[in-house]
Design an enzyme around this catalytic site. Structure first.
Site, mmCIF file in Angstrom:
data_model
loop_
_atom_site.group_PDB
_atom_site.id
_atom_site.type_symbol
_atom_site.label_atom_id
_atom_site.label_comp_id
_atom_site.label_asym_id
_atom_site.label_seq_id
_atom_site.Cartn_x
_atom_site.Cartn_y
_atom_site.Cartn_z
ATOM 1 N N GLY A 50 25.284 34.567 1.115
ATOM 2 C CA GLY A 50 25.920 35.411 2.111
ATOM 3 C C GLY A 50 25.515 36.868 1.923
ATOM 4 O O GLY A 50 24.399 37.148 1.488
ATOM 5 N N LEU A 51 26.443 37.777 2.212
ATOM 6 C CA LEU A 51 26.198 39.201 2.077
ATOM 7 C C LEU A 51 24.957 39.659 2.838
ATOM 8 O O LEU A 51 24.129 40.380 2.316
ATOM 9 C CB LEU A 51 26.048 39.587 0.598
ATOM 10 N N CYS A 52 24.816 39.167 4.045
ATOM 11 C CA CYS A 52 23.698 39.667 4.841
ATOM 12 C C CYS A 52 24.181 40.031 6.238
ATOM 13 O O CYS A 52 23.513 39.767 7.227
ATOM 14 C CB CYS A 52 22.562 38.671 4.873
ATOM 15 N N GLY A 53 25.358 40.639 6.293
ATOM 16 C CA GLY A 53 25.839 41.150 7.566
ATOM 17 C C GLY A 53 26.147 40.029 8.540
ATOM 18 O O GLY A 53 26.527 38.936 8.144
ATOM 19 N N LEU B 133 24.234 38.231 10.284
ATOM 20 C CA LEU B 133 23.067 37.378 10.564
ATOM 21 C C LEU B 133 23.465 35.926 10.834
ATOM 22 O O LEU B 133 23.137 35.357 11.873
ATOM 23 C CB LEU B 133 22.104 37.449 9.388
#
Lengths: 291, 136
Positions: free
Chosen positions: A86-89, A91
């Protein structure tokens, strides 16, 4: 008003967060560079191959190859390329939005853990999930595309479509549905794309019959599976570039927010400290006056 | 009237220019293309691709792939491509030896990997052949 000790504790925790997000930003930035290069370098190749196929499709008889045949679409086959982490906005959630828009019966294959989890959670028909490393070698992707092709030929699915985040630039990634099989859909798609870009479809002007060396059958047998593998590979590279870009941007925003929060907290801390000192002086002064 | 030649590999666009003629190594032997050629789709073997432009000839070595001729534009999709002048014989020999060694070592290799290594070897052999022919 919170005590100075509470504020100090919060400052410390925000600092830690900032440090972590900064490190993650740097990691994503270096991975992003590589992924972007790979995606952009492969693009002309994939585009040329797609134009070639699009020009070819109307010239050959549909019965010559299973990939060309139009058939009634009962179940769509969707390959969802998402990320492992995760941690990709926004997307992944943008991709999932596209998935929820599909109302016709469909079966799914997922690349990336997030996508697999989403499909399982929403109780969609998930046939298989794959994990592809960040380096994304062609061999890894081939397993995936060959699996899709197998399902297509068996008749489990009637189309092969890919949902992925198309890499436009570092800040912009477009979630997209790309048709791969059957190829008759491809031509429509490319024409739409060219019209959209304002390009005149000059490639299709030459209407003379096409010559195949050594034979149409042999060329199609070699070119079509090759095309599908390559095409899916290119889409995956694009998705990987999008992932790293989105992650870098998300981490940069997080870092900037932490820095801002830190400034606010420091100010608050200083105010609290000053208030406490003033309070103390007042108390001492009052005590000495009273004495 | 001239031909537009485009050679693209997965790594980069190797060649893109207006040329007079081009000779492509196909699985059935060499095919020469002049302007006005009938639309053609063919499979390419690793080998030598000759480009003539204003009377001078350029040699390129390309790996296996596909070529398409349509309305005076020639598109070549190849696994790899290199200009003859840029071939480094020692490096190519080395690459070939490495690929051959890797092929011998593993028997339970992925068929895709074997295919790739064989492609590398064929490309290397084609490069060496072209280079030696040009030197004599």
């Amino acid at each position: 008003m919170p005590s100075t000790r509470d504020i100090r504790r919060r400052i410390k925790s925000v600092k830690n967060t900032r440090q972590i997000t900064r490190a993650m930003e740097l990691v994503a930035a270096s991975k992003m560079k590589k992924a972007q290069q790979a995606a952009l370098a492969g693009r002309p190749y994939a585009q040329l191959m797609a134009t070639m196929l699009a020009a070819l499709a109307p010239r050959v008889d549909e019965s010559q190859h299973a990939f060309l045949a139009k058939r009634e679409v009962k179940t769509r086959g969707i390959l969802l390329i998402s990320t492992d982490k995760g941690l990709c906005g926004p997307l992944n959630s943008n991709l999932f939005k596209l998935v929820t828009e599909i109302k016709t019966p469909a079966k799914f294959v997922a690349v990336g853990k997030k996508g697999a989890q989403f499909l399982a959670r929403t109780k969609r028909d998930l046939l298989a999930d794959f994990t592809v490393s960040d380096r994304a070698s062609f061999v890894e992707v081939r397993t995936v595309s060959e699996y899709m092709v197998k399902l297509f030929l068996e008749g489990t699915i009637d189309t092969v479509e890919v949902i992925y985040a198309r890499f436009k630039n570092t800040l912009v990634q477009e979630p997209m549905v790309r048709p791969v099989l059957p190829l008759s859909n491809l031509r429509q798609f490319i024409e739409a794309l060219q019209q959209h870009a304002g390009v005149v479809a000059s490639e299709f002007n030459d209407t003379r019959d096409m010559l195949f060396e050594p034979s149409a059958q042999a060329v199609l047998e070699a070119l079509l599976p090759f095309y599908v593998n390559r095409h899916i590979y290119q889409l995956l590279l694009s998705a990987k570039a999008s992932e790293q870009s989105a992650r870098m941007v998300a981490m940069k925003t997080a870092k900037d927010n932490a820095t801002k929060l830190l400034g606010d907290l420091t100010l608050e801390y200083n105010k609290a400290r000053q208030a406490a000192i003033t309070q103390e002086i007042l108390e001492i002064a009052a005590a000495s006056f009273a004495a | 009237m001239a031909l537009t030649l485009e050679i693209v590999t997965p790594e980069a666009r190797v060649y893109s220019d207006k040329v007079d003629t081009v000779v492509i190594p196909t699985v059935d032997g060499e095919i020469g293309i002049l302007p006005g050629h009938i639309p053609l789709l063919t499979q390419i073997e690793a080998g030598e691709l000759r480009v003539t432009k204003n009377g001078s000839t350029e040699f390129l070595v390309i790996g296996p792939g596909f070529a398409e001729v349509q309305g005076d534009s020639v598109s070549v999709l190849a696994e790899s491509a290199i200009n003859e002048e840029k071939i480094d014989v020692n490096a190519v020999e080395e690459a070939r030896r490495r690929a051959e060694a890797a092929l011998k070592e593993k028997f339970d290799m992925d068929p895709g990997e074997i295919e790739r290594l064989e492609g590398v070897i064929r490309f290397a052999v084609a490069q060496l052949a072209t280079k030696s022919r040009r030197r004599n």
